[in-house]
Motif scaffolding. Structure first.
Motif, PDB file in Angstrom:
ATOM      1  N   GLY A   1       0.844  -1.041   0.042  1.00  0.00           N
ATOM      2  CA  GLY A   1      -0.024   0.070  -0.026  1.00  0.00           C
ATOM      3  C   GLY A   1       0.932   1.348   0.046  1.00  0.00           C
ATOM      4  N   GLY A   2       0.375   2.484   0.193  1.00  0.00           N
ATOM      5  CA  GLY A   2       0.861   3.735   0.392  1.00  0.00           C
ATOM      6  C   GLY A   2       1.805   3.974   1.684  1.00  0.00           C
ATOM      7  N   VAL A   3       2.759   2.892   1.784  1.00  0.00           N
ATOM      8  CA  VAL A   3       3.652   3.074   2.905  1.00  0.00           C
ATOM      9  C   VAL A   3       5.086   3.720   2.523  1.00  0.00           C
ATOM     10  N   LYS A   4       5.654   4.305   3.530  1.00  0.00           N
ATOM     11  CA  LYS A   4       7.144   4.667   3.236  1.00  0.00           C
ATOM     12  C   LYS A   4       8.147   3.831   3.834  1.00  0.00           C
ATOM     13  N   HIS A   5       9.236   3.506   3.080  1.00  0.00           N
ATOM     14  CA  HIS A   5      10.115   2.447   3.567  1.00  0.00           C
ATOM     15  C   HIS A   5      10.638   3.027   4.910  1.00  0.00           C
ATOM     16  N   GLU A   6      11.143   4.019   5.195  1.00  0.00           N
ATOM     17  CA  GLU A   6      11.880   4.450   6.239  1.00  0.00           C
ATOM     18  C   GLU A   6      10.832   4.398   7.322  1.00  0.00           C
ATOM     19  N   GLU A   7       9.692   4.654   7.529  1.00  0.00           N
ATOM     20  CA  GLU A   7       8.593   4.491   8.418  1.00  0.00           C
ATOM     21  C   GLU A   7       8.577   2.962   8.787  1.00  0.00           C
ATOM     22  N   ILE A   8       8.580   2.020   7.799  1.00  0.00           N
ATOM     23  CA  ILE A   8       8.530   0.593   8.027  1.00  0.00           C
ATOM     24  C   ILE A   8       9.837   0.319   8.824  1.00  0.00           C
TER      25      ILE A   8
END
Length: 211
Positions: free
Chosen positions: A60-67
């Motif tokens: 989905g609309g996720v950001k790699h750094e946040e994950i």
């Protein structure tokens, strides 16, 4: 099936990995399950749920750094397991087992040696099993169930482990139709080795992608 798995045709007929049992009943006997306590479950988690054995996936609309940040926050304290699991290949041995029971149905299961999930050939094995018996448009379903009405259920699947695998075919039918069903199943296996069409392969690939 019961808790021991004694009425499961897949477990009874398709057990080709002796003496290394790769098809043990994973639910376990009832008497052993009753003895589990908190310590047993805690030890199991610590031995098996370790960073070297986990895969974290996000869609989905996720950001790699946040994950990555959330993963470190939630799982950063986990320690690698000290248990080393065997990677020796499974010794596949054929055979036949029959169980006679007072049932209206007859269950047939066939297993053939196959690649492990770390073998590059696993992808070809998966496509083959899907095209052969992975749905209503597959060869086994169309030829044996739809055209001839010889069974109420039939499918094929590729089963893979780290140290080996197998291609499994299962069918449920009546006793009087079992002989013809098994003969036609073998005929389809022979035909499939020679004349899979490009459309069948494309359909199997699309089905695998769709999950």
């Amino acid at each position: 099936t019961n808790q021991e798995g004694k009425n499961n045709p897949h477990l009874e007929i398709c057990n080709p990995y002796k003496p290394k049992q790769n098809t043990q009943v994973n639910i376990g006997p009832a008497e052993k399950v009753r003895k589990f306590d908190k310590r047993d479950l805690s030890d199991f988690v610590s031995e098996n749920y370790s960073p070297d054995r986990l895969i974290l996936a996000a869609a989905g609309g996720v950001k790699h750094e946040e994950i990555v940040s959330l993963a470190k926050e939630q799982f950063g304290s986990l320690k690698s397991s000290k248990i080393k699991y065997s990677t020796d290949p499974i010794n596949f041995k054929g055979g036949e087992i029959r169980r006679e029971k007072k049932l209206e149905q007859a269950h047939m299961a066939l297993a053939f040696d196959g690649p492990s999930y770390v073998d590059d050939e696993i992808y070809a094995a998966q496509i083959y099993s899907v095209a052969l018996g992975g749905g209503m448009s597959s060869r086994l379903f169309q030829e044996i169930r739809e055209k001839r009405g010889l069974c109420y259920s039939i499918f094929a699947q590729s089963v893979a482990y780290r140290d080996g695998g197998s291609t499994l075919i299962y069918a449920g039918t009546s006793e009087e139709r079992l002989k013809e069903l098994s003969e036609l199943t073998f005929d389809e296996l022979k035909r499939a080795a020679d004349n899979f069409s490009q459309s069948e392969l494309n359909r199997a690939r699309a089905q695998m992608k769709a999950g």
